[in-house]
Design an enzyme around this catalytic site. Structure first.
Site, PDB file in Angstrom:
ATOM      1  N   ALA A 253       0.845  -1.201   0.000  1.00  0.00           N
ATOM      2  CA  ALA A 253       0.000   0.000   0.000  1.00  0.00           C
ATOM      3  C   ALA A 253       0.872   1.240   0.000  1.00  0.00           C
ATOM      4  CB  ALA A 253      -0.911   0.020   1.219  1.00  0.00           C
ATOM      5  N   ASP A 254       0.442   2.236  -0.741  1.00  0.00           N
ATOM      6  CA  ASP A 254       1.096   3.540  -0.690  1.00  0.00           C
ATOM      7  C   ASP A 254       0.392   4.464   0.288  1.00  0.00           C
ATOM      8  OD1 ASP A 254       3.282   4.088  -3.063  1.00  0.00           O
ATOM      9  OD2 ASP A 254       1.954   2.414  -3.477  1.00  0.00           O
ATOM     10  N   ARG A 255      -0.906   4.263   0.460  1.00  0.00           N
ATOM     11  CA  ARG A 255      -1.645   5.034   1.464  1.00  0.00           C
ATOM     12  C   ARG A 255      -2.929   4.300   1.796  1.00  0.00           C
ATOM     13  NH1 ARG A 255      -2.191  11.439   2.154  1.00  0.00           N
ATOM     14  NH2 ARG A 255      -0.147  11.278   1.182  1.00  0.00           N
TER      15      ARG A 255
END
Length: 364
Positions: A253-255
């Protein structure tokens, strides 16, 4: 031994240029913040945890040899340069969180009359370097928690392949291993832990168009580790889940928004939809630094858009018709309703319980 994407000692930083992999292994010297911004923006280094580490260390390298007249000038330098680094790739929240933490530290040190400017600088360098060690420790914990969740889920559902002695097949997307972190990896760290436990029958990785992080980077790591692995095209995922008895999908996940909506590499959303259709558990593996409690849902996440050329060319060779329009978002948002669990260094949480659980952890 896992690959080393970041080489650091005080005053020196090099990163493995991921644009050249798998054909060439070359380290690039990062001499300061401007170099750090460029290697992040150009995706010579990528992966949300690695972006944060390299960004912060680039500042550490820059200020290490400098003599500051006073604490105010050092504080201003830290704040200005960290905010600049956040702009290199804004979707990945880890850099923003790391920047905010270090700016807060700089403000506290500035106000502390018991320390001088030299002590303030060294305290800041110590804190920055501690992030590198913490990332590796957190990734190992993510790996252990994720492997346990997958194996328990398989045992409960009775989905292990026949004759596998409890070993599992998993699918991953993009690159979330040692190349995307300070070491060990997040989603690929879960795969690594399954292998260390002797419970990995096979791992499938997607090519991850248009930048081919899966084909270039994840496949490179899997071959390096000698894991039983197969590369598949992005368009093959539905057929794969139908035919190959995959026990779980695990991605990075990036965010992550406070409701569990997750921004990750483009293509993640459609994999989650297909996994839901085939009743395959879909896990997101990410450190707490990737969870942004200030964002209520995925609609509030800024999605970076990349140049057309990344779609129309492979290297110097054009593969798309000249004149065609392109839409090239680097990320998509997977709704929380499609996510089985979010794997962190502090446990595995259902999206519905994420905000309350993380808030309690941060307060403790």
């Amino acid at each position: 031994m896992s690959l080393q994407s970041i080489k650091y000692s005080r005053g020196s930083l090099e990163i493995l240029d991921q644009l050249l992999l798998p054909g060439q292994s070359k380290y690039v010297v990062v001499r300061g913040v401007e170099d750090g911004w460029k290697v992040i923006n150009k995706m010579q280094v990528r992966g949300a945890p690695a972006i944060a580490i390299v960004g912060c260390l680039s500042l550490a390298v820059e200020i290490n040899p400098e003599d500051f007249e006073n604490k105010k000038s050092l504080r201003q330098e830290i704040e200005g340069k960290l905010n600049y680094l956040v702009s290199a790739r804004p979707t990945a929240v880890n850099m923003k969180i790391a920047a905010d933490e270090l700016i807060t530290l700089a403000n506290e040190l500035y106000k502390d009359e018991a320390i001088d400017v030299t002590q303030m600088k060294h305290r800041f360098l110590d804190a920055t370097e501690a992030m590198l060690k913490k990332d590796i420790a957190d990734n190992r914990a993510i790996g252990a928690n994720g492997a346990q969740a997958i194996l328990q889920g398989v045992a409960k559902a009775g989905k292990a392949p026949a004759g596998s002695t409890g070993s599992v097949r998993v699918l991953t997307h993009c690159n979330t291993g040692s190349l995307a972190t300070a070491g060990y990896g997040t989603a690929l760290g879960v795969v690594r832990q399954l292998a260390e436990l002797g419970k990995l029958e096979h791992v499938y990785c997607t090519e991850t168009r248009p930048y081919n992080q899966g084909a270039r980077l994840t496949a490179y790591e899997l071959v390096h580790e000698k894991f039983p692995a197969t590369l598949v095209l992005d368009s093959m995922v539905a057929a794969l889940l139908r035919a190959k008895n995959v026990a779980a999908v695990v991605v990075g996940a990036d965010r992550v928004a406070s409701n569990g909506d997750t921004a990750n590499k483009i293509g993640t959303y459609q994999i989650a939809v297909v996994a839901k259709h085939h009743d395959v558990p879909f896990y997101v593996a990410a450190p707490l630094t990737s969870i942004d409690l200030a964002i209520p849902g995925g609609d509030h996440i800024i999605i970076e858009e990349r140049p057309d050329r990344e779609m129309t060319h492979v290297g110097e060779h054009r593969i798309a018709a000249p004149g065609i329009n392109c839409w090239n978002p680097a990320f998509d948002v997977t709704p929380a309703s499609l996510i089985t669990g979010i794997i962190t260094e502090r446990g595995v949480f259902k999206p519905a319980e994420l905000k309350e659980a993380i808030t309690k952890l941060l307060e403790s």
